[in-house]
Design an enzyme around this catalytic site. Structure first.
Site, short mmCIF file in Angstrom:
data_model
loop_
_atom_site.label_atom_id
_atom_site.label_comp_id
_atom_site.label_asym_id
_atom_site.label_seq_id
_atom_site.Cartn_x
_atom_site.Cartn_y
_atom_site.Cartn_z
N HIS A 105 45.55 38.08 29.26
CA HIS A 105 44.38 38.55 28.39
C HIS A 105 44.84 39.61 27.35
CE1 HIS A 105 41.95 36.46 30.91
NE2 HIS A 105 41.54 37.20 31.67
N HIS A 179 34.53 38.33 28.53
CA HIS A 179 34.77 38.25 30.06
C HIS A 179 33.46 38.85 30.71
CE1 HIS A 179 37.24 38.40 33.82
NE2 HIS A 179 38.08 37.89 33.39
N GLU A 313 34.43 31.67 30.79
CA GLU A 313 35.36 32.19 29.65
C GLU A 313 35.50 30.95 28.71
OE1 GLU A 313 38.51 34.52 31.40
OE2 GLU A 313 37.33 34.40 33.31
#
Ligand code: G6D
Length: 351
Positions: A105, A179, A313
């Site tokens: 991420h 997210h 996502e």
């Protein structure tokens, strides 16, 4: 349409601002210039009760670590990159390894920890916030200076639209997502186990023990990943399918989408009557059922716990930079990155 902004706190003298967007039908969204974090989406249930359907920390300081990435924009690259490295144009790049030897991420200083420049806007039929940030060459190990814009727009059709725009002066891997954890029961009255999820996807990506796609693109037919007719999440979470067990009893998996802007992802909660329809131009959606939500923080006033929310996502396939048979996630120098995901909230008959 209404737009209100207020300073919540500051970090090293930089103001942290909350923007609240409201349409003419009672829907309201609150977001922060820190990580473009969404802290509240208020929508009515079948009886007209307007409640929050996303997870948020009660204490802003929890966002300074934010292990679950609650509500945040994710980038430069959403998902995991194996061994935190990739080859590009004959050169090997080494990213910050922030999850054992892998990169997750966007790294330690990913976009979820950036204080974005933010400007609100309000027109007759829509209201929103435009966030911008320059990710400099070498940030977390990525090549190139990238100018990024994230735009949140709320309209009078109860649609919340997230659009991304970016341009880089060097080739770089690049795929953003949001997210946010959704829980349609409203004010986390229940967990997501009775939510139903439907996805127009014929194929999914099995994961290895580090939760990174193995590279196989597998047909969903006959598996617990077949969501074409919809499934109640409890049925999935209770299964003994090795992939469900691997990630802690749930999903943490990419689904390859068959179509775009065609109601391809539908989440609904029969008891409240709320439904969320997600449409995107991205090739995949990573579905994460909150299997590892930490339980040392309070979220929406309750102790954090497994299955309190579900993430949808929308993004490129994870680790695409290392798999030439996946659609490319490389943003070429001078080319424009554009991506849009639309979240439409409505009420369905609760039967
Ligand atoms: C866990 O594996 C999951 C990720 O997919 C998720 O994004 C993160 O928790 C918040 O690491």
């Amino acid at each position: 349409m209404k737009l209100v902004q207020e300073q919540r706190t500051e970090i090293n003298g930089q103001p942290i601002i909350a923007f609240t967007l409201a349409n003419d039908h009672g829907m309201e969204i609150t977001c922060l210039n820190y990580g473009c974090i969404i802290t509240s989406i208020l929508v009515p249930d079948k009886n007209g009760n307007v409640e929050n359907v996303v997870l948020a920390f009660d204490d802003f300081s929890s966002y300074l670590t934010n292990y679950p990435y609650l509500g945040a924009v994710i980038g430069r690259v959403a998902g995991r990159i194996k061994n935190s490295s990739f080859q590009l144009n004959g050169k090997t790049y080494k990213l910050h390894a922030n999850e054992y030897k892998n990169h997750l991420h966007g790294g330690e200083k990913g976009f979820h920890h950036v204080i974005w420049r933010a400007v609100g806007f309000s027109q007759k039929e829509e209201v929103g916030v435009r966030f911008s940030h320059r990710s400099v060459d070498g940030e977390e190990g990525y090549p190139g200076n990238v100018d990024v814009q994230v735009t949140y727009t709320l309209n009078n059709q109860n649609e919340f639209i997230i659009s991304y725009h970016a341009i880089s002066d060097q080739d770089t891997p690049f795929t953003l997502t949001n997210h946010t954890y959704f829980n349609l029961s409203g004010n986390v009255k229940r967990d997501i186990l009775q939510h139903e999820l439907k996805i127009k996807s014929d194929r999914f990506l099995p994961l290895d023990h580090e939760f990174i796609p193995t590279g196989e693109i597998k047909d969903v037919a006959g598996t617990f990943f077949d969501l074409r007719l919809g499934k109640v999440l409890k049925e999935v979470i209770d299964s003994t399918d090795p992939q469900i067990v691997l990630v802690g009893q749930g999903y943490d998996h990419p689904f390859v989408l068959n179509t775009h802007h065609d109601e391809e992802i539908v989440l609904c909660d029969r008891e409240s009557g709320r439904a969320l329809i997600v449409e995107t131009d991205e090739p995949a959606v990573v579905v994460y059922t909150g299997n590892q939500l930490p339980n040392e923080e309070t979220i929406n006033g309750v102790p954090s716990r497994k299955y309190l929310g579900i993430c949808l996502e929308t993004q490129a396939l994870p680790n695409a930079v290392n798999y030439s048979h996946f659609p490319s996630c490389i943003l070429r120098a001078g080319e424009v990155y554009l991506s849009t995901t639309k979240y439409r909230f409505c009420v369905v008959d609760g039967k």
